[in-house]
Design a protein around this motif. Structure first.
Motif, PDB file in Angstrom:
ATOM      1  N   LEU C 146       0.827  -1.214   0.000  1.00  0.00           N
ATOM      2  CA  LEU C 146       0.000   0.000   0.000  1.00  0.00           C
ATOM      3  C   LEU C 146       0.857   1.258   0.000  1.00  0.00           C
ATOM      4  O   LEU C 146       2.004   1.241   0.447  1.00  0.00           O
ATOM      5  CB  LEU C 146      -0.883   0.000   1.259  1.00  0.00           C
ATOM      6  N   SER C 147       0.280   2.353  -0.490  1.00  0.00           N
ATOM      7  CA  SER C 147       0.978   3.633  -0.399  1.00  0.00           C
ATOM      8  C   SER C 147       0.952   4.094   1.047  1.00  0.00           C
ATOM      9  O   SER C 147       0.183   3.594   1.870  1.00  0.00           O
ATOM     10  CB  SER C 147       0.298   4.665  -1.283  1.00  0.00           C
ATOM     11  N   GLY C 148       1.826   5.072   1.353  1.00  0.00           N
ATOM     12  CA  GLY C 148       1.894   5.583   2.716  1.00  0.00           C
ATOM     13  C   GLY C 148       0.555   6.090   3.223  1.00  0.00           C
ATOM     14  O   GLY C 148       0.146   5.790   4.345  1.00  0.00           O
ATOM     15  N   GLY C 149      -0.136   6.826   2.375  1.00  0.00           N
ATOM     16  CA  GLY C 149      -1.415   7.388   2.794  1.00  0.00           C
ATOM     17  C   GLY C 149      -2.416   6.289   3.115  1.00  0.00           C
ATOM     18  O   GLY C 149      -3.160   6.367   4.099  1.00  0.00           O
ATOM     19  N   LEU C 176       4.433  11.316   4.873  1.00  0.00           N
ATOM     20  CA  LEU C 176       3.640  11.094   3.659  1.00  0.00           C
ATOM     21  C   LEU C 176       3.987  12.058   2.533  1.00  0.00           C
ATOM     22  O   LEU C 176       4.430  13.183   2.760  1.00  0.00           O
ATOM     23  CB  LEU C 176       2.148  11.258   3.991  1.00  0.00           C
ATOM     24  N   ASP C 177       3.772  11.598   1.299  1.00  0.00           N
ATOM     25  CA  ASP C 177       3.873  12.477   0.140  1.00  0.00           C
ATOM     26  C   ASP C 177       2.760  13.521   0.204  1.00  0.00           C
ATOM     27  O   ASP C 177       1.672  13.233   0.700  1.00  0.00           O
ATOM     28  CB  ASP C 177       3.704  11.662  -1.143  1.00  0.00           C
ATOM     29  N   PRO C 178       2.999  14.727  -0.327  1.00  0.00           N
ATOM     30  CA  PRO C 178       2.038  15.827  -0.181  1.00  0.00           C
ATOM     31  C   PRO C 178       0.610  15.478  -0.612  1.00  0.00           C
ATOM     32  O   PRO C 178      -0.351  15.863   0.047  1.00  0.00           O
ATOM     33  CB  PRO C 178       2.600  16.932  -1.077  1.00  0.00           C
ATOM     34  N   GLU C 179       0.478  14.698  -1.703  1.00  0.00           N
ATOM     35  CA  GLU C 179      -0.888  14.429  -2.152  1.00  0.00           C
ATOM     36  C   GLU C 179      -1.644  13.519  -1.207  1.00  0.00           C
ATOM     37  O   GLU C 179      -2.855  13.430  -1.249  1.00  0.00           O
ATOM     38  CB  GLU C 179      -0.903  13.720  -3.499  1.00  0.00           C
TER      39      GLU C 179
ATOM     40  N   SER E  45       2.997  12.045  -7.252  1.00  0.00           N
ATOM     41  CA  SER E  45       4.013  11.028  -6.994  1.00  0.00           C
ATOM     42  C   SER E  45       3.988   9.972  -8.090  1.00  0.00           C
ATOM     43  O   SER E  45       2.931   9.552  -8.522  1.00  0.00           O
ATOM     44  CB  SER E  45       3.729  10.386  -5.644  1.00  0.00           C
ATOM     45  N   GLY E  46       5.158   9.583  -8.558  1.00  0.00           N
ATOM     46  CA  GLY E  46       5.232   8.552  -9.584  1.00  0.00           C
ATOM     47  C   GLY E  46       5.054   9.080 -10.989  1.00  0.00           C
ATOM     48  O   GLY E  46       5.048   8.313 -11.945  1.00  0.00           O
ATOM     49  N   MET E 218       3.965  17.663 -14.662  1.00  0.00           N
ATOM     50  CA  MET E 218       4.043  16.319 -15.255  1.00  0.00           C
ATOM     51  C   MET E 218       2.974  15.426 -14.668  1.00  0.00           C
ATOM     52  O   MET E 218       2.605  15.535 -13.509  1.00  0.00           O
ATOM     53  CB  MET E 218       5.409  15.685 -14.955  1.00  0.00           C
ATOM     54  N   ASP E 219       2.516  14.491 -15.494  1.00  0.00           N
ATOM     55  CA  ASP E 219       1.642  13.439 -14.982  1.00  0.00           C
ATOM     56  C   ASP E 219       1.777  12.230 -15.890  1.00  0.00           C
ATOM     57  O   ASP E 219       1.861  12.364 -17.112  1.00  0.00           O
ATOM     58  CB  ASP E 219       0.177  13.921 -14.939  1.00  0.00           C
TER      59      ASP E 219
END
Ligand SMILES: Nc1ncnc2c1ncn2[C@@H]1O[C@H](COP(=O)(O)OP(=O)(O)OP(=O)(O)O)[C@@H](O)[C@H]1O
Ligand SMILES: Nc1ncnc2c1ncn2[C@@H]1O[C@H](COP(=O)(O)OP(=O)(O)OP(=O)(O)O)[C@@H](O)[C@H]1O
Ligand SMILES: [Mg+2]
Ligand SMILES: [Mg+2]
Lengths: 216, 274, 251, 299, 251
Positions: C146-149, C176-179, E45-46, E218-219
């Motif tokens: 799973l992702s961190g979030g 966590l990543d910002p999103e 991310s990614g 970017m995406d």
């Protein structure tokens, strides 16, 4: 190579004797090593110190010296058992120190956060140990413990020089010096015998490692 | 280690300036003025290293007699430890000039090296603890498979005791006889077997704890191991021994002969050199 | 907001002191949290926020002072401590999901082993909670997948499954990543709306403004200021709080 | 304390009392065992001056000779161990670098070599080194110290270089990928990055593993004792007790010397690590992984 | 801003494609960066931001397309590649200071070993740079003794010591405690003012607004939008950018 083919039965006997040294030592050093590890991580200071003393002593003494004590020192003190017993005993004492360290570092490799999370849920000490810490420790313990045990399999060769006789190593000695065969082919045979043991064990270990591997 | 013997025995007279035919081993050694001799370091009476690092015993004295005839004085002899298992190798490898180390002459060994002598006729026997009445000779071992006997890895006695065993597990092997003697004294084994003279050494050292039982059941002629095919050297050794009867007797009496009940032997007839 | 207070506070810290060796990390802390109250703890790194949070369910022992939860003094060990801890949910910065168990097993472990619920009941409730935090579809995966979030939302569900009286959050979004920060903050905000009592160590000022009843500012092991979010952010009284806010807000 | 935290909670009064009781019980049991052991030793007259004198009483006539033998033994053990250590670290590092930088096809023979050397008991390799080499005509007797010493060194080197190679490789791999990338980004070549950035850090990280392997090398020198004649510590012990007939006392002293040397080595490693620790912690978490590797190859 | 462009762009990416196994992480990227231009790259991310950044000094090899730096095609290996890399400064998210060297040695290692400067020259210049980023007093310490913000500023000084033509930053502040983010952003802003060409992957919108000439969004491995910061933040054209901005800005 007829040195090997002519004496195949001697090799087979030697191989089996070595295997039985290995199996007894395997059981012994796992049991003793776990006990020492338990005392090393216990909250009771004298037990911890005892564990540390044990590990320091046996990690820093050559196996040969441990075996000398078992084979010549103990009988001197009136303990008389077979040399096979003393050989296995020496190997077990020596290996237990390494088993202990493998187990201990496995336990320490479980992140403290895992246990904290378990405690936060209200799990008791034994639940925490059984549900969270040990299952994860097991996975990190397997590779180093496997290596320690394979090293022990190899060390079993040294036992052969302490009166045990008939194991793979002393078969080599008998064939060369008593029966006058050339050393090179005879010991290539001995080496192959040990390689069969260690390479098989290594392969089994890899299978086991893959079985317990954890995705992190 | 190694080193020179002290005044354990009356020193044989060192030949002044011996003459040898050029190209022979003798000429080489005499020219060189030193000789390297393989012997045992752990065998009371024949070759035992003391704490100072010197070796003492009958084998050592025999080596000195031979060296003397080459014009080499005892302090120029370098003794190298050669346990049973490596005697052929060190000769083949040229690491020693000869081996005098309770070395039984037999044909298997003759395939790799040559023997001079014999200089002594020993025979295999059995040593037990003084209070042991159960073992009376090699045959007792077959009768009672619980009894254990100790010998040295790769030695002839270890092979020759096998027919007397009920079970191969009865035989315990070490790399030195002294370890067998230790194991006998602390009760780990019931008997030790090897050549009677070696056993006598242990018996005399044991202050009455050990004894020999039964008759000798093999013949063990001790020879001097030399490089294979060196007939000239072989003959030289045989002649030397024959010519030094007095020194030979003295060598015995000052070493292995000190053991109680040991008679001074006659020098045996030499076997033909090949 | 005072309406929420009905008599006795839910969590009460009185005269708390703690040392790590020579380091006096908590100095005479007094703090009461009422039922349903949401308290955000902020302060510079090393000021003792995490330690404070961890003393409340005795992951750290205190050296002096008294902590009571729902009128009951915090037990020091054994079964009683375990029982009390099961009433206090905790969410860590590094998630600390059990790596060798699936998401579902992570959430059901406590209810089954501690609350002695049946497996079926526990799983039913776990699936509800996982759906609520938006990771119902991942129930059979392992944490590492799973992702961190997502992991952090599972950690919240795991804590909720015990029906805790109060929830502690120690910087739940800072790994966590910002999103992904918002997906976790959204879950926390909705929890706060539903009346959960919460103590939250965080640097997310938006969350503090939006969801907190009170902001506690710590520095050097002491509570330096304690005020409603609006007051604190617009008009901090201490110099240290002013300095800290200027550092953290001017970009 | 950090060691315990994964297993134990912060202690409360009951736990503290249990620990105190455990302490007393453990002390009593340990003392009882020690008492039994000592009594057995006394019964068997193991404390007699006759047995100990030559080892501990400078007035004893054999004392000088005994310690001269032990002294030679220590020197010889250390000589063999030191040379083997240096050779195997140097060769091991070369193998590691080769294995890290070669492509897949180049790596396969290396892996084969590593597996072969690691699969054999050291004692078998020592046998090959000191006996078989001689038999097949490899003459090392010209080297200072002679055939047996160099046979032993060769065997220990072959066995240990592959282990050191694994240790160094594990060390390099344990460094964060960013270390190498930062070096390359600065404009260093692959070789420079390896030499200036990766290897120095790998050695630091792996110091515990390296030291415990050095201890293994030192211990393994004693294997030569029942294969050929090299007057290292154990062999000297055997020749002393042959003359004095006091195996327990002699080998106790011998064991003590081994432990002292090896323990000093490990303490030295700890000291160096602590000094570096003060200077700057390494980029990786040191304890667990390296301990594991150390344990792995330790026995 | 167009005044900065004098002829040839400094960095030019044309038709860049890259796969990780089956994953198409960079898809037909075309991008030119002029001398003195500051480009901020943002995206979920990614989306391939880091990968893009790392292809520019070939820490990642590309599968198709062409990269030129200052008119010269990016060499594929060997000494030429090393030489080119020495002209491209790079600052990583995790600092990556050499742990076994002091701060000063970290900064002088490249100039001495790669540029073959004398030790004295290199140290003189290193001390100037360390002063400039505000960590001159720490020159003889080891990286582990510094805070994250200080380490990152050293990393910038280390890159500057090579006199690079362009600097790459891959999320330089996302491993930092909130209080330290600004000290790093300030250094970067002043670099931008001094005319350094910079490509910066970051989530710090404040920095993008303040210092960037252009924002690249970017995406899914593609450049979806590329615009002046003001335009991008107030009036993004693509839905994906709108969605992303809403996620990241609403707290
Ligand atoms: N187990 C421990 N042993 C010793 N000192 C500790 C321990 N845990 C924390 N400390 C120290 O106690 C002080 C307070 O730590 P704490 O983690 O509570 O701070 P914090 O406010 O949470 O900081 P951060 O924002 O960095 O998480 C710090 O100086 C820290 O170094
Ligand atoms: N070495 C690698 N091997 C395989 N896949 C990789 C590798 N590095 C990156 N990827 C994948 O490539 C894609 C793009 O990664 P990249 O790190 O460039 O994204 P990013 O935009 O920088 O994301 P973030 O904001 O999380 O840093 C991701 O799906 C990632 O999983
Ligand atoms: Mg904290
Ligand atoms: Mg990235």
């Amino acid at each position: 190579m007829e040195a090997v083919t002519e004496n195949l039965d001697a090799y087979v006997d030697g191989f089996l004797t070595s295997l039985s040294i290995i199996l007894w030592s395997l059981v012994g050093s796992l049991v003793l090593g776990l006990l020492i590890a338990a005392s090393r991580v216990s909250p009771v200071p004298p037990l911890r110190r005892f564990g540390l003393f044990w590990v320091t002593t046996f990690r820093n003494t050559p196996l040969t010296v441990v075996l000398v004590f078992c084979a010549f020192g103990l009988p001197e003190l009136g303990f008389n058992r077979s040399f096979f017993f003393f050989g296995v005993l020496g190997l077990v004492l020596y290996t237990s120190a390494f088993v202990c360290e493998a187990v201990r570092s496995g336990i320490n490799s479980v992140p403290a956060g895992q246990a904290e999370a378990a405690r936060s849920l209200g799990l008791t000490f034994s639940q925490c140990l059984g549900q969270v810490v040990l299952p994860q420790a097991l996975r990190t313990v397997v590779p180093p413990l496997g290596s320690v045990l394979i090293a022990m399999f190899k060390n079993s060769a040294v036992v052969g020089a302490f009166g045990v006789g008939g194991d793979l190593w002393s078969t080599g000695a008998t064939l060369t010096s008593a029966r006058g065969y050339e050393t090179l082919p005879v010991y290539i045979g001995v080496a192959i015998g040990y390689l069969i043991i260690t390479l098989t064990a290594g392969a089994l270990l890899q299978v086991l490692e893959r079985k317990v591997a954890i995705a992190r | 280690s190694g080193g020179e013997s002290e005044e354990a025995a009356a020193e044989p007279t060192v030949a002044e300036v011996p003459e040898f035919e050029a190209g022979t081993t003798m000429a080489e050694l005499a020219e060189q003025g030193t000789i390297t001799v393989g012997t045992k370091f752990d065998q009371p009476g024949f070759g035992l290293e003391n704490l100072e690092g010197d070796v003492e015993g009958f084998d050592v004295e025999i080596a000195k007699i031979i060296a003397a005839e080459l014009g080499i004085s005892p302090e120029k002899i370098k003794f190298v430890q050669t346990p049973s298992a490596i005697r052929e190798e060190v000769i083949e490898g040229g690491e020693v000039d000869m081996v005098v180390a309770t070395y039984t002459i037999n044909d298997k060994r003759r395939e790799r090296i040559s023997f001079a002598g014999p200089y002594y006729e020993a025979g295999q026997q059995i040593m037990v603890a003084a209070d042991n009445d159960e073992i009376t000779g090699p045959d007792s071992l077959k009768e009672n498979p619980d009894l254990t006997v100790c010998s040295v890895t790769g030695s002839t006695p270890a092979e020759q005791i096998k027919p007397y065993l009920a079970d191969p597990g009865q035989l315990t092997l070490f790399d030195e006889y002294s370890q067998c003697a230790d194991s006998l004294s602390n009760g780990q084994v019931d008997a030790v077997t090897t050549d009677n003279v070696i056993l006598l050494g242990f018996v005399s050292e044991s202050d009455g704890d050990f004894k020999l039982v039964g008759e000798q059941f093999t013949e063990e002629p001790y020879g001097v191991g030399i490089a294979k095919g060196d007939v000239a050297f072989c003959e030289f050794i045989n002649e030397t021994l024959a010519a030094n009867e007095e020194a030979y007797a003295e060598a015995w009496e000052s070493t292995a002969g000190q053991v109680e009940g040991a008679e001074t032997p006659e020098l045996p007839e030499p076997q033909p050199c090949s | 907001m005072t309406s929420r207070t009905n008599g006795e506070p839910l969590v009460r810290l009185a005269g708390i002191n703690k040392w790590f060796g020579d380091l006096h990390v908590l100095q005479d802390i007094d703090l009461s949290i009422d039922r349903g109250e949401v308290v955000v703890v902020i302060g510079p790194s090393g000021s003792g926020k995490s330690t404070l949070c961890r003393t409340i369910n005795r992951l750290e022992a205190i050296d002096r002072g008294e902590i009571t939860i729902d009128g009951q003094r915090l037990p020091e060990e054994g079964k009683e401590l375990a029982r009390l801890r099961s009433d206090v949910g905790m969410v860590f910065q590094s998630f600390n999901l059990f790596a060798h168990k699936t998401i579902l097993e992570n959430v059901t472990l406590g209810p089954i082993k501690v609350r002695k619920q049946s497996k079926a009941d526990a799983e039913k409730r776990a699936r509800e909670l996982l759906d609520r935090v938006g990771v119902g579809a991942q129930a059979d995966k392992y944490p590492a997948q799973l992702s961190g979030g997502q992991q952090q939302r599972v950690a919240i569900a795991r804590a909720l499954a015990m029906d805790p009286k109060v929830m502690l959050f120690d910087e739940p979004t800072s790994a966590l990543d910002p999103e992904m920060i918002n997906e976790v903050l959204d879950v926390m905000t909705s929890l706060a709306r539903d009346g959960m009592t919460m103590i939250v160590v965080t640097h997310e000022m938006g969350f503090a403004r939006r969801a907190a009843n009170r902001v506690v500012f710590m520095d050097g092991g002491r509570v330096v200021e304690s005020a409603e979010p609006e007051t604190f952010f617009t008009n901090p009284t201490s110099d240290r709080a002013k300095d800290f806010l200027s550092k953290i807000l001017n970009h | 304390m950090s060691e315990q935290s994964v297993l134990y909670d912060a202690q409360g009064p009951r736990a503290r009392r249990r620990t105190r009781i455990g302490t007393v019980v453990a002390l009593v049991v340990i003392a009882a065992l020690a008492f039994l052991a000592v009594r057995r030793l006394i019964d068997r007259e193991q404390f007699s001056m006759e047995r100990w004198g030559p080892l501990i009483d400078p007035g004893n006539e054999a004392f000088d000779a005994v310690w001269r033998l032990i002294g030679t033994g220590i020197v010889n053990t250390l000589t063999a161990a030191a040379v083997a250590m240096v050779l195997s670290i140097v060769l091991g590092t070369l193998i590691a670098v080769a294995r890290l930088s070669l492509g897949r096809p180049g790596r396969i023979p290396l892996i084969g070599l590593v597996e072969l050397c690691r699969g054999l008991p050291v004692v078998v390799l020592v046998y090959f080194g000191v006996r078989v080499l001689d038999d097949v005509g490899v003459d090392l007797s010209g080297l200072p110290g002679g055939q047996v010493l160099w046979g032993l060194i060769l065997a220990l080197t072959v066995y240990n270089m592959v282990i050191f190679a694994e240790v160094v490789r594990a060390g390099v791999n344990s460094l964060p990928r960013g270390q190498r990338e930062a070096a390359l980004a600065t404009g260093m070549t692959n070789g420079q990055a390896m030499r200036l950035v990766l290897l120095p850090q790998a050695f630091r990280v792996m110091l515990p593993a390296i030291i415990s392997q050095l201890v293994v090398v030192l211990k393994d020198t004693s294997l030569v004792a029942f294969i050929a004649n090299y007057d290292e510590l154990l062999s000297q012990g055997e020749s002393i007790q042959r003359n004095l007939d006091n195996p327990i006392q002699t080998f106790f002293v011998i064991a003590l010397i081994y432990v002292a040397i090896n323990y000093t080595l490990s303490k030295l490693a700890e000291y160096i690590q602590r000094r570096q620790g003060r200077a700057g912690r390494s980029t990786v978490q040191e304890t667990d992984d390296t301990e594991l590797v150390a344990v792995r190859d330790g026995a």
